[in-house]
Design an enzyme around this catalytic site. Structure first.
Site, PDB file in Angstrom:
ATOM      1  N   ASP A  45       0.799  -1.227   0.000  1.00  0.00           N
ATOM      2  CA  ASP A  45       0.000   0.000   0.000  1.00  0.00           C
ATOM      3  C   ASP A  45       0.831   1.275   0.000  1.00  0.00           C
ATOM      4  O   ASP A  45       2.047   1.243  -0.166  1.00  0.00           O
ATOM      5  CB  ASP A  45      -1.071  -0.015   1.095  1.00  0.00           C
ATOM      6  CG  ASP A  45      -0.584  -0.635   2.374  1.00  0.00           C
ATOM      7  OD1 ASP A  45       0.532  -0.283   2.776  1.00  0.00           O
ATOM      8  OD2 ASP A  45      -1.309  -1.469   2.942  1.00  0.00           O
ATOM      9  N   LYS A  67      -4.023   3.963  -0.716  1.00  0.00           N
ATOM     10  CA  LYS A  67      -4.970   5.064  -0.839  1.00  0.00           C
ATOM     11  C   LYS A  67      -4.256   6.276  -1.404  1.00  0.00           C
ATOM     12  O   LYS A  67      -3.132   6.560  -1.051  1.00  0.00           O
ATOM     13  CB  LYS A  67      -5.538   5.428   0.522  1.00  0.00           C
ATOM     14  CG  LYS A  67      -5.952   4.209   1.284  1.00  0.00           C
ATOM     15  CD  LYS A  67      -6.303   4.517   2.706  1.00  0.00           C
ATOM     16  CE  LYS A  67      -6.412   3.169   3.429  1.00  0.00           C
ATOM     17  NZ  LYS A  67      -7.228   3.101   4.532  1.00  0.00           N
ATOM     18  N   MET A 181      -1.145   8.829  13.015  1.00  0.00           N
ATOM     19  CA  MET A 181      -2.351   9.301  12.331  1.00  0.00           C
ATOM     20  C   MET A 181      -2.992  10.457  13.097  1.00  0.00           C
ATOM     21  O   MET A 181      -4.218  10.582  13.134  1.00  0.00           O
ATOM     22  CB  MET A 181      -3.373   8.154  12.181  1.00  0.00           C
ATOM     23  CG  MET A 181      -2.822   7.005  11.362  1.00  0.00           C
ATOM     24  SD  MET A 181      -4.018   5.701  11.098  1.00  0.00           S
ATOM     25  CE  MET A 181      -4.036   4.897  12.672  1.00  0.00           C
TER      26      MET A 181
HETATM   27  N1  SAH Z   1       2.020   0.244  10.660  1.00  0.00           N
HETATM   28  C1  SAH Z   1       2.602   1.557  10.619  1.00  0.00           C
HETATM   29  C2  SAH Z   1       1.633   2.622  11.034  1.00  0.00           C
HETATM   30  C3  SAH Z   1       0.441   2.743  10.152  1.00  0.00           C
HETATM   31  S1  SAH Z   1      -0.617   4.054  10.595  1.00  0.00           S
HETATM   32  C4  SAH Z   1       3.853   1.580  11.483  1.00  0.00           C
HETATM   33  O1  SAH Z   1       4.110   0.651  12.254  1.00  0.00           O
HETATM   34  O2  SAH Z   1       4.625   2.541  11.347  1.00  0.00           O
HETATM   35  C5  SAH Z   1      -0.019   5.349   9.595  1.00  0.00           C
HETATM   36  C6  SAH Z   1       0.654   6.395  10.440  1.00  0.00           C
HETATM   37  O3  SAH Z   1       1.970   5.999  10.732  1.00  0.00           O
HETATM   38  C7  SAH Z   1       0.815   7.736   9.778  1.00  0.00           C
HETATM   39  O4  SAH Z   1      -0.357   8.500   9.872  1.00  0.00           O
HETATM   40  C8  SAH Z   1       1.941   8.340  10.579  1.00  0.00           C
HETATM   41  O5  SAH Z   1       1.461   8.832  11.797  1.00  0.00           O
HETATM   42  C9  SAH Z   1       2.775   7.139  10.869  1.00  0.00           C
HETATM   43  N2  SAH Z   1       3.905   7.002   9.939  1.00  0.00           N
HETATM   44  C10 SAH Z   1       4.194   5.960   9.145  1.00  0.00           C
HETATM   45  N3  SAH Z   1       5.335   6.160   8.492  1.00  0.00           N
HETATM   46  C11 SAH Z   1       5.799   7.358   8.874  1.00  0.00           C
HETATM   47  C12 SAH Z   1       6.954   8.122   8.562  1.00  0.00           C
HETATM   48  N4  SAH Z   1       7.865   7.672   7.696  1.00  0.00           N
HETATM   49  N5  SAH Z   1       7.118   9.313   9.155  1.00  0.00           N
HETATM   50  C13 SAH Z   1       6.210   9.779  10.024  1.00  0.00           C
HETATM   51  N6  SAH Z   1       5.113   9.100  10.338  1.00  0.00           N
HETATM   52  C14 SAH Z   1       4.902   7.904   9.800  1.00  0.00           C
END
Ligand code: SAH
Length: 562
Positions: A45, A67, A181
């Site tokens: 995704d 998305k 998020m």
């Molecule tokens: N499974 C993912 C999280 C998914 S929810 C994990 O473990 O990282 C998606 C959220 O993750 C985004 O809204 C943001 O808050 C955060 N996120 C994911 N990658 C990011 C990045 N490179 N930098 C900052 N925030 C990130």
């Protein structure tokens, strides 16, 4: 990959639910990386970064279910159905998610569906943004003096808009709070914490696109953070962090301080050979998009090879076999075996077979087969090779050039004009390859002005890149700074109207040096370095050598511009 599981007379596949980390390709786990190579189908995704997208093999079945605002995206139900369908086809499926698959990734829901259908699965944890993004900003999640716990919270509103965040409970905790998020609700979150009794000067930070080249951090306090987010125009994905440890960022920030920290380069090479250069640039802190602009494909069941080399074996008098790249050498020997021939066919007969190579990398490739070259020009390009060979070969010699179908046009005419009979024997083809989503992602990165340079190690890679990315592109060639290993490559880049930088020395070290001088630290010397450095002619060859003799496909498609 073997994934046979019999259930109710069906061959079932298997699903690996894996995390890809937060962006930096170095944070992929070894297991996830191996699965990327082995799986039949990869379902991924939007959170999968471009650097990682580049590493998804183009020949796999790649299914994007992410998305994008304004576009249709697969619903969770649709994703579940795709997973099931692929597994039921008997495929080994890699379900790749950003960060860790079970941290707010809805991974649990996908697993439940698999269990219900009796489909085997494994979970491969990933490096979650909740920890890594803070680390890349120099914020320790815990610290003996400031925080003895950390808490990861979703800031995502429920569909009914009612907040589930228990601010009084959070405000009581002394630990570091990490909101995923939460960007669009940063104001509400900060206010909620203050209203629940958190001191107004509690340090807080927003960390955008953490672990990537263009990561940004804004450190403030819970009172002012929402305003700062607006002022700086922070965009998703971003993590909000609240707690005393945030104040340590000013002291501990490190990512941007690396020599090439914050820089992003595109390397266009056939896959195996680009890896070494990418590794060195990453070591210096850059993010590297390894775009496989060209690929070599051996010509299978090569009839002209069989015919021509058969004749060659029966030759009387002097005959020359010419190699213009290590790839050519390797494909040549593989093809010989394929045809049931070996070296004795040529060298134990009456023919006086001699070997010419374009440069040292090709010479070294030949040595690997226990064969020494008789002739190599001082300047590693086809013109010098042609002239030297024309001078050296005995009159009436037969000459066979074993190389790519798209070989340079200079070599044959020089030899023919000198009166030799020349066979241009095509051994392999050069193809461009790039999956669609990657092309889109790379285009978007260029359009956002986030590629500092595209590194070219031969004119053929310039061509491959231009064909792959510049036709119908949303960005202009002027937006591309071509960092070239030598003058001929730069000449080709200029033909496409790219800006050019040329390494002073035609080697990998030379390239790294020009990149560091131009983009390292605060740069500044840019102007002095743009354009105009000589270098030896044969570029690729030299690079090939520094890659341990494995580096070269060069001559295949050069056009010299005089
Ligand atoms: N499974 C993912 C999280 C998914 S929810 C994990 O473990 O990282 C998606 C959220 O993750 C985004 O809204 C943001 O808050 C955060 N996120 C994911 N990658 C990011 C990045 N490179 N930098 C900052 N925030 C990130």
């Amino acid at each position: 990959m073997v994934a046979e599981n019999k259930k109710a007379d069906r061959i079932l596949g298997k699903v690996w639910l894996a995390g890809a980390g937060p962006g930096d390709a170095g944070l992929l786990t070894v297991k996830a990386k191996e699965l990327m190579e082995k799986a039949d189908t990869i379902i991924y995704d939007a959170l999968i970064g471009t650097e990682i997208l580049c590493q998804l093999p183009a020949e796999k079945e790649l299914i994007y279910v992410g998305k994008r605002t304004g576009h249709h995206h697969a619903t969770q139900e649709e994703i579940n159905q795709i997973l099931l369908a692929k597994a039921k086809e008997g495929k080994s499926v890699l379900r790749l998610k950003g960060g860790d698959p079970l941290v707010f990734g809805r991974g649990g829901e996908e697993l439940e569906v698999l269990v219900r259908e009796g489909i085997p699965f494994e979970i491969v944890p990933g490096v979650t943004s909740a920890t890594a993004v803070l680390a890349y900003a120099g914020i320790p999640l815990t610290h003996r003096d400031y925080a003895s716990s950390f808490h990861v919270i979703t800031g995502h509103p429920r569909k009914d808009g009612i907040s589930r965040i228990d601010y009084p409970a959070l405000a009581k905790l002394e630990g570091t709070l990490v909101f995923l998020m939460g960007l669009s609700r940063a104001g509400e979150i900060c206010q909620g914490l203050i209203d629940a009794g958190m001191p107004m000067d509690t340090p807080a930070a927003v960390l955008e696109r953490g672990t990537n080249a263009r990561q940004r951090s804004v450190v403030s306090d819970v009172t002012n953070l929402p305003r700062k987010i607006k002022e700086e125009g922070i965009l998703s994905p971003a993590v909000l962090a609240v707690g005393k440890v945030c104040a340590l960022a000013s002291e501990l920030a490190w990512a941007g301080k690396r020599i090439l920290g914050g820089r992003q380069f595109v390397v266009t090479r056939p896959k195996e050979q680009g890896a070494e250069l990418a590794r060195r640039l990453r070591e210096l802190g850059a993010q590297v998009l390894e775009v496989p602009a060209i690929r070599t494909v051996p010509i299978r069941q090569n009839e002209s090879f069989a015919k021509r080399m058969g004749q060659f074996a029966r030759q009387k008098g002097e005959a020359w076999l010419v190699f213009t790249s290590p790839t050519g050498v390797r494909v040549f020997f593989a093809e010989m075996l394929e045809q049931g021939m070996d070296l004795r066919s040529f060298f134990c007969r009456e023919a006086k077979v001699k070997l010419a190579v374009i440069g040292s990398a090709t010479r070294n490739a030949l040595r690997e087969y226990g064969v020494l070259a008789d002739l190599m020009p001082e300047v590693y390009d086809s013109e010098h090779l042609g002239r030297l060979l024309a001078k050296t070969a005995a009159a009436g010699s037969e000459i066979v050039i074993a190389r790519a179908r798209e070989g340079a046009e200079t070599l044959v005419p020089i030899l023919e004009e000198a009166g030799f009979t020349v066979t241009d024997l095509a051994l392999y083809r050069i193809k461009t390859t790039c999956h669609e989503k990657l092309r889109e992602a790379v285009a978007a990165t260029f359009a956002a002005g986030e590629v500092d340079g595209v590194i070219f190690t031969s004119a053929s890679t310039v061509k491959g890149f231009a064909q792959e990315f510049l036709s119908g592109a949303v960005w202009e060639p002027e937006m591309v700074t071509a960092v070239c290993i030598g003058v001929q490559t730069a000449e080709e880049a200029r033909q496409y109207k790219m800006k050019t930088l040329v390494s002073e020395e035609a080697s990998m070290d030379g390239l790294v040096e020009v990149l560091c001088k131009t983009f390292g630290g605060r740069g500044g010397e840019e102007e002095a370095l743009v354009e105009g450095f000589g270098g030896r002619g044969g570029e690729e060859e030299v690079l090939g050598e520094s890659l341990g003799g494995r580096g070269d496909e060069e001559e295949t498609a050069w056009q010299y511009i005089h």
